[in-house]
Each structure stands twice: as structure tokens, then as C-alpha cells.
Motif scaffolding. Sequence first.
Motif, PDB file in Angstrom:
ATOM      1  N   LYS A  99      10.950   4.385   4.744  1.00 54.04           N
ATOM      2  CA  LYS A  99      11.589   5.525   4.093  1.00 54.04           C
ATOM      3  C   LYS A  99      11.169   5.554   2.618  1.00 54.04           C
ATOM      4  O   LYS A  99      10.819   4.508   2.053  1.00 54.04           O
ATOM      5  CB  LYS A  99      13.102   5.388   4.168  1.00 54.04           C
ATOM      6  CG  LYS A  99      13.662   5.195   5.572  1.00 54.04           C
ATOM      7  CD  LYS A  99      15.157   4.927   5.512  1.00 54.04           C
ATOM      8  CE  LYS A  99      15.722   4.697   6.904  1.00 54.04           C
ATOM      9  NZ  LYS A  99      17.189   4.421   6.848  1.00 54.04           N
ATOM     10  N   PRO A 100      11.246   6.708   1.988  1.00 51.63           N
ATOM     11  CA  PRO A 100      10.911   6.770   0.551  1.00 51.63           C
ATOM     12  C   PRO A 100      11.730   5.783  -0.282  1.00 51.63           C
ATOM     13  O   PRO A 100      11.216   5.234  -1.268  1.00 51.63           O
ATOM     14  CB  PRO A 100      11.226   8.218   0.180  1.00 51.63           C
ATOM     15  CG  PRO A 100      10.999   8.971   1.448  1.00 51.63           C
ATOM     16  CD  PRO A 100      11.467   8.055   2.539  1.00 51.63           C
ATOM     17  N   GLY A 124       0.824  -1.202   0.000  1.00 53.71           N
ATOM     18  CA  GLY A 124       0.000   0.000   0.000  1.00 53.71           C
ATOM     19  C   GLY A 124       0.848   1.237   0.000  1.00 53.71           C
ATOM     20  O   GLY A 124       2.060   1.169  -0.228  1.00 53.71           O
ATOM     21  N   SER A 125       0.198   2.362   0.265  1.00 53.74           N
ATOM     22  CA  SER A 125       0.886   3.647   0.305  1.00 53.74           C
ATOM     23  C   SER A 125       0.878   4.179   1.731  1.00 53.74           C
ATOM     24  O   SER A 125      -0.177   4.209   2.370  1.00 53.74           O
ATOM     25  CB  SER A 125       0.176   4.642  -0.620  1.00 53.74           C
ATOM     26  OG  SER A 125       0.227   4.218  -1.960  1.00 53.74           O
ATOM     27  N   VAL A 126       2.050   4.583   2.201  1.00 47.73           N
ATOM     28  CA  VAL A 126       2.189   5.129   3.550  1.00 47.73           C
ATOM     29  C   VAL A 126       3.124   6.320   3.516  1.00 47.73           C
ATOM     30  O   VAL A 126       3.909   6.486   2.578  1.00 47.73           O
ATOM     31  CB  VAL A 126       2.720   4.088   4.556  1.00 47.73           C
ATOM     32  CG1 VAL A 126       1.748   2.963   4.747  1.00 47.73           C
ATOM     33  CG2 VAL A 126       4.082   3.578   4.127  1.00 47.73           C
ATOM     34  N   ALA A 148       9.023   0.169  -3.636  1.00 48.21           N
ATOM     35  CA  ALA A 148       9.378  -0.891  -4.580  1.00 48.21           C
ATOM     36  C   ALA A 148       8.238  -1.899  -4.664  1.00 48.21           C
ATOM     37  O   ALA A 148       7.305  -1.861  -3.863  1.00 48.21           O
ATOM     38  CB  ALA A 148      10.643  -1.618  -4.127  1.00 48.21           C
ATOM     39  N   MET A 149       8.360  -2.795  -5.635  1.00 51.43           N
ATOM     40  CA  MET A 149       7.512  -3.984  -5.662  1.00 51.43           C
ATOM     41  C   MET A 149       8.202  -5.018  -4.791  1.00 51.43           C
ATOM     42  O   MET A 149       9.402  -5.266  -4.956  1.00 51.43           O
ATOM     43  CB  MET A 149       7.357  -4.495  -7.092  1.00 51.43           C
ATOM     44  CG  MET A 149       6.391  -5.667  -7.226  1.00 51.43           C
ATOM     45  SD  MET A 149       4.689  -5.166  -7.002  1.00 51.43           S
ATOM     46  CE  MET A 149       4.360  -4.450  -8.613  1.00 51.43           C
ATOM     47  N   VAL A 196       4.695  -1.416  -2.630  1.00 53.21           N
ATOM     48  CA  VAL A 196       4.834  -0.567  -1.446  1.00 53.21           C
ATOM     49  C   VAL A 196       5.314   0.800  -1.908  1.00 53.21           C
ATOM     50  O   VAL A 196       6.329   0.895  -2.608  1.00 53.21           O
ATOM     51  CB  VAL A 196       5.821  -1.170  -0.437  1.00 53.21           C
ATOM     52  CG1 VAL A 196       6.108  -0.181   0.689  1.00 53.21           C
ATOM     53  CG2 VAL A 196       5.279  -2.481   0.113  1.00 53.21           C
ATOM     54  N   THR A 197       4.595   1.848  -1.520  1.00 57.52           N
ATOM     55  CA  THR A 197       4.962   3.210  -1.880  1.00 57.52           C
ATOM     56  C   THR A 197       5.041   4.048  -0.615  1.00 57.52           C
ATOM     57  O   THR A 197       4.083   4.108   0.160  1.00 57.52           O
ATOM     58  CB  THR A 197       3.942   3.821  -2.849  1.00 57.52           C
ATOM     59  OG1 THR A 197       3.836   2.988  -4.008  1.00 57.52           O
ATOM     60  CG2 THR A 197       4.368   5.223  -3.260  1.00 57.52           C
ATOM     61  N   VAL A 198       6.197   4.675  -0.401  1.00 59.85           N
ATOM     62  CA  VAL A 198       6.425   5.486   0.784  1.00 59.85           C
ATOM     63  C   VAL A 198       6.666   6.924   0.344  1.00 59.85           C
ATOM     64  O   VAL A 198       7.581   7.196  -0.433  1.00 59.85           O
ATOM     65  CB  VAL A 198       7.617   4.983   1.604  1.00 59.85           C
ATOM     66  CG1 VAL A 198       7.755   5.790   2.895  1.00 59.85           C
ATOM     67  CG2 VAL A 198       7.472   3.497   1.909  1.00 59.85           C
ATOM     68  N   SER A 199       5.861   7.840   0.845  1.00 67.67           N
ATOM     69  CA  SER A 199       5.970   9.245   0.467  1.00 67.67           C
ATOM     70  C   SER A 199       6.427  10.090   1.642  1.00 67.67           C
ATOM     71  O   SER A 199       6.265   9.700   2.806  1.00 67.67           O
ATOM     72  CB  SER A 199       4.632   9.752  -0.058  1.00 67.67           C
ATOM     73  OG  SER A 199       3.637   9.595   0.930  1.00 67.67           O
TER      74      SER A 199
END
Length: 125
Positions: free
Chosen positions: A87-88, A10-12, A92-93, A121-124
Motif C-alpha cells: 500500500k502507499p 525499490g518502487s512498485v 518508507a526506509m 521502498v516506495t509504493v505508488s
Amino acid sequence: QVQLVESGGGSVQAGGSLRLACVASKYTLSTYYLGWFRQAPGKEREGVAIIANGGGFSYYCDSVKGRFTISQDNAKNTVYLQMNSLKPEDTAMYYCAATSRLRIGCPDPEDFNYWGQGTQVTVSL
């Protein structure tokens, strides 16, 4: 036949947490060693962590040591990756994979024969 299915991506925001799950087909966890890998756009696939001996042994690659934890639940045929302090650069997949060859150290994708489809997984900031 070995089947692996990942979930939990997901995105966090940076500093957050996610828990990935990899459900394996029956007998896989008692026959193979399971590892987590990741691949960012434009980069090679890299190892994250590996688990063996029913969870009695684990090894983490330098980039995630102290932040990620790999574990397994044999009753559920599932391997988990708890990811904290994200961390950003963790974006990655993420893939789980199985191998019959155990080497001490950061897992090498070349050693793994069976792969799941991955979870993003996406980290912003």
C-alpha cells in the motif's frame, strides 16, 4: 562485530510485492534476534516484524499482519521480509536490526543495538 546489510528495496505500484533481504555477519543469526523496522519521512521509526529461534518464532505488527512474512536462511546468514499487497502507506526506509533481548510483541526500536543502513521502498497508486 555485527554487520547488517539490507537490499531489495525499490518502487512498485500498490498491490505489488517486494522481497527485502538482510545479510548478517557470521554468527549473528545464532546470537541475536533480528527484526525489521521502517521509517517514513517525518515519522518515528516503527516495528514491522521480528524473528527468533531459527525462524520458529515470529511476530508481526498490526499494520503488516497478513501481508508481510519474515523468514531466515541460516546457511546464507540472511533474514528476508516478503511484502505482498503493498500500500502507499508502506512507503518508507526499511531497516533490519539485531537485539539480544526478545520480547513478545511488535518490536521496539529501543531494544535493538545494531542496525543496517536501510533500503528504500516506495509504493505508488
